[in-house]
Motif scaffolding. Structure first.
Motif, PDB file in Angstrom:
ATOM      1  N   ALA A  11       1.211  -1.225   0.205  1.00 15.48           N
ATOM      2  CA  ALA A  11      -0.377  -0.007   0.118  1.00 15.48           C
ATOM      3  C   ALA A  11       1.375   1.141   0.104  1.00 15.48           C
ATOM      4  O   ALA A  11       0.147   2.538  -0.251  1.00 15.48           O
ATOM      5  CB  ALA A  11      -1.500   0.368   1.579  1.00 15.48           C
ATOM      6  N   THR A  12       2.068   1.061   0.750  1.00 15.18           N
ATOM      7  CA  THR A  12       3.616   2.511   0.130  1.00 15.18           C
ATOM      8  C   THR A  12       3.631   1.865  -1.095  1.00 15.18           C
ATOM      9  O   THR A  12       4.231   1.364  -1.827  1.00 15.18           O
ATOM     10  CB  THR A  12       3.608   2.374   1.307  1.00 15.18           C
ATOM     11  N   PRO A  13       4.782   3.422  -1.252  1.00 15.42           N
ATOM     12  CA  PRO A  13       5.425   3.157  -2.390  1.00 15.42           C
ATOM     13  C   PRO A  13       6.300   2.019  -2.155  1.00 15.42           C
ATOM     14  O   PRO A  13       7.341   2.282  -1.622  1.00 15.42           O
ATOM     15  CB  PRO A  13       6.137   4.402  -2.531  1.00 15.42           C
ATOM     16  N   SER A  14       6.846   1.374  -3.412  1.00 14.26           N
ATOM     17  CA  SER A  14       8.088   0.543  -3.586  1.00 14.26           C
ATOM     18  C   SER A  14       9.377   1.578  -3.531  1.00 14.26           C
ATOM     19  O   SER A  14       9.321   2.288  -3.878  1.00 14.26           O
ATOM     20  CB  SER A  14       8.204   0.082  -4.886  1.00 14.26           C
ATOM     21  N   GLY A  15      10.121   1.268  -2.341  1.00 19.18           N
ATOM     22  CA  GLY A  15      11.384   1.853  -2.143  1.00 19.18           C
ATOM     23  C   GLY A  15      12.213   2.274   0.091  1.00 19.18           C
ATOM     24  O   GLY A  15      11.092   0.662   0.163  1.00 19.18           O
ATOM     25  N   ASP A  16      13.053   2.439  -0.843  1.00 18.49           N
ATOM     26  CA  ASP A  16      13.934   1.980   1.199  1.00 18.49           C
ATOM     27  C   ASP A  16      12.606   3.310   1.925  1.00 18.49           C
ATOM     28  O   ASP A  16      12.206   4.470   1.321  1.00 18.49           O
ATOM     29  CB  ASP A  16      14.909   2.695   1.271  1.00 18.49           C
ATOM     30  N   GLY A  17      12.104   3.103   2.995  1.00 20.17           N
ATOM     31  CA  GLY A  17      11.152   3.783   3.597  1.00 20.17           C
ATOM     32  C   GLY A  17      11.205   3.439   4.774  1.00 20.17           C
ATOM     33  O   GLY A  17      11.315   2.262   5.660  1.00 20.17           O
ATOM     34  N   GLY A  85       5.273  -3.135   7.857  1.00 24.57           N
ATOM     35  CA  GLY A  85       6.473  -3.618   8.210  1.00 24.57           C
ATOM     36  C   GLY A  85       7.992  -2.408   8.063  1.00 24.57           C
ATOM     37  O   GLY A  85       7.303  -1.433   8.510  1.00 24.57           O
ATOM     38  N   HIS A  86       8.740  -2.937   7.869  1.00 26.05           N
ATOM     39  CA  HIS A  86      10.380  -2.358   8.172  1.00 26.05           C
ATOM     40  C   HIS A  86       9.774  -2.154   6.663  1.00 26.05           C
ATOM     41  O   HIS A  86       9.896  -2.468   5.607  1.00 26.05           O
ATOM     42  CB  HIS A  86      11.021  -2.889   8.622  1.00 26.05           C
ATOM     43  N   GLY A  87      10.377  -1.016   6.663  1.00 24.08           N
ATOM     44  CA  GLY A  87       9.966   0.149   4.775  1.00 24.08           C
ATOM     45  C   GLY A  87      11.471  -0.662   4.034  1.00 24.08           C
ATOM     46  O   GLY A  87      11.904  -1.409   4.634  1.00 24.08           O
ATOM     47  N   GLY A  88      11.244  -0.837   2.868  1.00 26.43           N
ATOM     48  CA  GLY A  88      12.589  -1.776   1.348  1.00 26.43           C
ATOM     49  C   GLY A  88      11.642  -2.465   1.266  1.00 26.43           C
ATOM     50  O   GLY A  88      10.736  -2.894   1.471  1.00 26.43           O
ATOM     51  N   ARG A  89      12.175  -1.952  -0.698  1.00 24.73           N
ATOM     52  CA  ARG A  89      11.782  -3.087  -1.263  1.00 24.73           C
ATOM     53  C   ARG A  89      11.455  -4.896  -1.598  1.00 24.73           C
ATOM     54  O   ARG A  89      10.750  -5.072  -1.091  1.00 24.73           O
ATOM     55  CB  ARG A  89      13.132  -2.932  -2.653  1.00 24.73           C
ATOM     56  N   LEU A  90      13.307  -5.008  -0.706  1.00 24.89           N
ATOM     57  CA  LEU A  90      13.434  -6.513  -0.554  1.00 24.89           C
ATOM     58  C   LEU A  90      12.116  -7.201   0.859  1.00 24.89           C
ATOM     59  O   LEU A  90      11.538  -8.474   0.680  1.00 24.89           O
ATOM     60  CB  LEU A  90      14.464  -6.904   0.024  1.00 24.89           C
ATOM     61  N   ASN A  91      12.435  -6.235   2.305  1.00 21.41           N
ATOM     62  CA  ASN A  91      11.338  -6.620   3.121  1.00 21.41           C
ATOM     63  C   ASN A  91      10.071  -6.750   2.224  1.00 21.41           C
ATOM     64  O   ASN A  91       9.333  -7.946   2.931  1.00 21.41           O
ATOM     65  CB  ASN A  91      11.851  -6.169   4.238  1.00 21.41           C
ATOM     66  N   MET A  92       9.567  -5.874   1.466  1.00 23.62           N
ATOM     67  CA  MET A  92       8.154  -5.979   1.714  1.00 23.62           C
ATOM     68  C   MET A  92       8.002  -6.903   0.858  1.00 23.62           C
ATOM     69  O   MET A  92       6.632  -7.191   0.618  1.00 23.62           O
ATOM     70  CB  MET A  92       7.791  -4.430   0.869  1.00 23.62           C
ATOM     71  N   GLU A  93       8.805  -7.088  -0.707  1.00 23.12           N
ATOM     72  CA  GLU A  93       8.264  -8.323  -1.159  1.00 23.12           C
ATOM     73  C   GLU A  93       8.308  -9.832  -0.511  1.00 23.12           C
ATOM     74  O   GLU A  93       7.682 -10.578  -1.210  1.00 23.12           O
ATOM     75  CB  GLU A  93       9.916  -8.300  -2.969  1.00 23.12           C
ATOM     76  N   ALA A  94       9.368  -9.907   0.185  1.00 23.04           N
ATOM     77  CA  ALA A  94       9.454 -10.748   1.262  1.00 23.04           C
ATOM     78  C   ALA A  94       8.345 -11.065   1.635  1.00 23.04           C
ATOM     79  O   ALA A  94       7.544 -12.399   2.366  1.00 23.04           O
ATOM     80  CB  ALA A  94      10.410 -10.315   2.272  1.00 23.04           C
TER      81      ALA A  94
END
Ligand SMILES: Nc1nc2c(ncn2[C@@H]2O[C@H](COP(=O)(O)OP(=O)(O)OP(=O)(O)O)[C@@H](O)[C@H]2O)c(=O)[nH]1
Ligand SMILES: [Mg+2]
Length: 471
Positions: A11-17, A85-94
């Motif tokens: 739901a949030t933009p893909s990228g580091d956050g 969760g903790h933002g960040g592309r890989l973490n969100m993908e997981a």
């Protein structure tokens, strides 16, 4: 509702956050989360901190906060779980991968909002406003989007529709009495009802002229070489972007820059000057062709005229804006007024105004900064189709009503307007009420499409295709 499958999306933009949010919606939303959290039991509207694990490998994934919103009191009207969760592309993908393996389906564009609409949480104008709030460029666009999201447009359309329903019922009552409607009190009353509806529809239809431009307009500076277009461009931007020189034909390519004036996003364009009576080099000719092309597609054509030279190009000849009736705004600038004084200045500006064909003339100078505010106001007014005078109505909080910004809505309003117009004509020709009411029904269908009281899958596909995934 048979939206039984559970969807998930970022739901949030893909990228580091700092934080990234994954959203689940559907009947299994809570169950999937509870499985990933090793049997934690969620309570509605309570934020809890949980550890998520991969159910197959048992590997620890993220430490997250979760919140469950039970149907129907959620965004979609279904069970919704939000995972912070903790933002960040890989973490969100997981995290997304985890829920997909557990049985959720990746959501399509706008699918959450589509479900919200299907479950009666929003009408279709509000659903469209969700995307507009997100995409808003400029304060005016954002403010209008919020008004529509709040239901202002939907209410207005439903009120018109309710009156049309009452009108149809009255016409149907007349069928039974087989009355003559061409004249007489009953006929006049029905005609009056038509006219009242047409007036309300007319306001909404007309609002689209402004509404469609709320998200940004383009304004192109055109005029003779050396008129001071690039100097004005720089002055309006407040930075030296364009080359300026006393040599005619300085600008070749066109330059664009974005500004926000009075809540409206404006793409300002500086172009090559026109040199009508001299021989032009190939480069200059090409620059001018580019300028003309750009002026043709602009929302506002700003004609810059150097009033310090006697008999400068008249305001009537412009590189663009020939279709002023077709929605192109025009502004004429009496430029370099700093070089003139007293009676001569008044004379030149008056002559210019006389030849401008009713278009507002702004007296300005890039050298001194005179008239820049008036010019900005005139461009905004011309873009939004306001009255020619740049009286600076500003954001006009009190005056402004909700505006139609979607072509889909405008098109349906036009259909309703045409149908009721045809009904009124039929009425005045003494047509039988059973035929007049056909027009009213056509209008009812069109009005129902705007708010989504009637819809087809195709319409929904078109509306939600423009959404981002996760909304
Ligand atoms: N006095 C005075 N001179 C100005 C003003 N604006 C521009 N100039 C001068 O007019 C000349 C031309 O200015 P530009 O801004 O390059 O004009 P332009 O319309 O972009 O010219 P082209 O790119 O050649 O079409 C320069 O010498 C500027 O310094 C003004 O408001 N007052
Ligand atoms: Mg220039």
């Amino acid at each position: 509702m048979q939206q039984q499958d559970t969807i998930c999306a970022l739901a949030t933009p893909s990228g580091d956050g700092a934080v990234g949010i994954v959203r689940l919606s559907g009947s299994r939303a809570a169950e999937l989360l509870e499985r990933a959290a090793r049997g934690v039991t969620l309570r509605p509207r309570r934020m809890v901190r949980v550890d998520l694990f991969d159910p197959e490998s048992d590997a620890a994934l993220d430490q997250v906060l979760v919140c469950l919103m039970r149907a129907p009191r959620s965004y979609t009207g279904e069970d919704v779980v939000e995972v912070y969760g903790h933002g960040g592309r890989l973490n969100m993908e997981a995290l997304l991968g985890l829920f997909v393996r557990l049985g959720a389906r990746p959501a399509g564009p706008g699918e959450f909002t589509r479900r919200a609409f299907l479950n009666g949480r929003l009408d279709l104008t509000q659903a469209e406003a969700v995307a507009e709030v997100i995409a808003a460029r400029g304060a005016r666009a954002l403010r209008n989007a919020h008004a529509v999201l709040g239901g202002a447009l939907g209410r207005e359309v439903r009120a018109v529709r309710a009156q049309a329903v009452a009108l149809a019922a009255e016409l149907e009552a007349c069928i039974d009495f087989a009355e003559e409607l061409g004249d007489g009190a009953v006929g006049e009353g029905l005609a009056e009802r038509h006219r009242a509806l047409l007036a309300q529809l007319g306001r909404l239809v007309a609002s689209y002229r402004r509404g469609r431009r709320l998200n940004g307009v383009s304004a192109v500076l055109v005029g003779a070489v050396n008129a001071g277009k690039s100097s004005l461009f720089n002055r309006l931007l407040g930075s030296r972007r364009a080359l300026v020189s006393a040599e005619p034909g300085t600008t070749r390519d066109y330059l664009e820059a974005e500004v926000e004036w009075d809540g409206l996003r404006v793409t300002l364009i500086d172009t090559a000057g026109d040199r009508q009576h001299e021989r032009m080099s190939v480069l200059e000719r090409e620059g001018l062709a580019l300028a003309r092309e750009r002026a043709r597609t602009a929302d506002v054509v700003v004609q810059v005229i150097d009033v310090s030279v006697a008999g400068g190009a008249g305001a009537g000849e412009s590189a663009g804006g020939e279709s002023a009736g077709g929605g192109v705004g025009r502004v004429v600038v009496a430029h370099k007024v700093d070089l003139l004084a007293g009676e001569l200045r008044r004379q030149r500006c008056r002559a210019l105004a006389a030849g401008a064909g009713g278009v507002g003339v702004v007296e300005a100078s890039a050298a001194t900064g005179e008239g820049l505010e008036a010019l900005r106001a005139a461009v905004v007014a011309a873009a939004l189709g306001d009255a020619a005078e740049a009286g600076g109505e500003g954001l006009g909080e009190s005056r402004e009503t909700v505006q139609v910004t979607q072509e889909r809505q405008w098109e349906a309003l036009r259909r309703a307007e045409l149908a009721l117009g045809a009904g009124l004509t039929a009425l005045s020709e003494g047509t039988a009420p059973e035929l007049v009411v056909e027009h009213t029904r056509e209008a009812l269908v069109a009005l129902g499409e705007i708010t989504g009281e009637t819809f087809t899958e195709d319409v929904l596909d078109a509306v939600f295709a423009r959404f981002c995934v996760g909304k």
